[in-house]
Design an enzyme around this catalytic site. Structure first.
Site: not given
Ligand code: GLY
Length: 302
Positions: A185, A214, A216
């Protein structure tokens, strides 16, 4: 909330499990956040500016560098923003969007906080958000590496039986699954001189995953959180991070007065060692990062 003028702090990460040599991208992003603080003085706009740099970089799993789904064509991205002025916005499973973090910022100005899938894409069209549908050679190479690793001998995620993926796989053809999952991320946390905090995060999700998955990153309290005591962003495998409400849990420790580094370490220690996870945070007096993997990062200020 009463806030006093103080020093700024910025922490940026390029993903737990990301390549340390990508640190230069994080440094550019942090520098961009400093510039934005000089212009607007706004913690959230600074965090967004940093994440936009990482989305545009092309090497990180966000924006232009997002991992391809196993069909080799589809990219689904999630992003989020939050600050101590009450702004909160997120998007999930958006496709063909140039900067998901800017779309999340735009959602924060609507009556809602979170838009997903086709509705989020329609919202992007309604506000004329720029599109990006080019697949880079870097993305194709990453995808080739995932395909080459499709040995099917090890779980795609720690503790997960590959048969579960195979049973529910929502692509046209069932895959052999790779021995590891790419699931980093990008994120940024900022303390502005006026004492406000902001956080922004963005991801291309995990590989492999089912369409519509999906993690976190767009889930408030799991991938990100900001409150009067600071801002926290998480990175790693979302399926595990959400079970601990990681960002909010670490935030509450900081709010209770735990030294920031101790709070970050304690957050990482919640996870088995084979689960990739990382954290960044700023508090009123501290700033830092911690991960159980390599994690490119940059920090400006304390
Ligand atoms: N941390 C990114 C994801 O799980 O999607």
């Amino acid at each position: 909330m009463s806030l006093s003028q103080g020093s700024h702090a910025i922490v940026v990460h390029g993903g737990a499990g990301g390549k340390p040599e990508y640190k230069d991208g994080c440094e550019r992003a942090a520098q961009r956040a400093v510039e934005e603080l000089g212009i607007s003085g706004d913690a959230l706009e600074a965090a967004i500016a940093a994440v936009t740099v990482l989305e545009d970089d092309g090497r990180f799993n966000a924006g232009r560098g997002s991992v391809l789904c196993l069909d080799g064509e589809t990219v689904e991205m999630d992003a989020s923003v939050m600050d101590t002025r009450g702004r909160l916005g997120a998007v999930a499973c958006v496709r063909g969007i140039e900067n998901p973090v800017l779309l999340a910022r735009a959602v924060a100005d609507t009556p809602h906080w979170f838009l997903a899938g086709d509705g989020a894409d329609r919202f992007a069209a309604a506000i004329r958000h720029p599109l990006w549908n080019t697949i880079s050679e870097h993305q194709r190479e990453q995808h080739r590496q995932v395909r080459e690793a499709l040995a099917g001998t090890a779980p795609a995620m720690p503790g997960v039986d590959n048969q579960a993926f195979l049973r529910f796989w929502n692509y046209r053809s069932a895959p052999d699954l790779p021995p590891g999952a790419a699931c980093d991320t990008v994120g940024a946390v900022v303390r502005a001189p006026d004492g406000h905090f902001g956080v922004a995060a963005s991801t291309g999700g995990s590989a492999p995953s089912l369409l519509g998955r999906v993690g976190d990153t767009p889930i408030v309290g799991s991938g990100f959180y900001a409150g009067p005591a600071g801002a926290v962003a998480a990175t790693g495998i979302g399926e595990y991070i959400v079970r601990h409400l990681l960002a909010h849990r670490v935030y509450t420790w900081i709010e209770d007065g735990m030294p920031l580094e101790q709070a970050l370490r304690r957050g990482i220690e919640l996870f088995d060692k084979d689960v990739d996870v990382g954290l960044i945070a700023v508090s009123r007096t501290e700033a830092g990062a911690f991960s159980n993997r390599d994690m490119p990062r940059a920090r400006i200020g304390n």
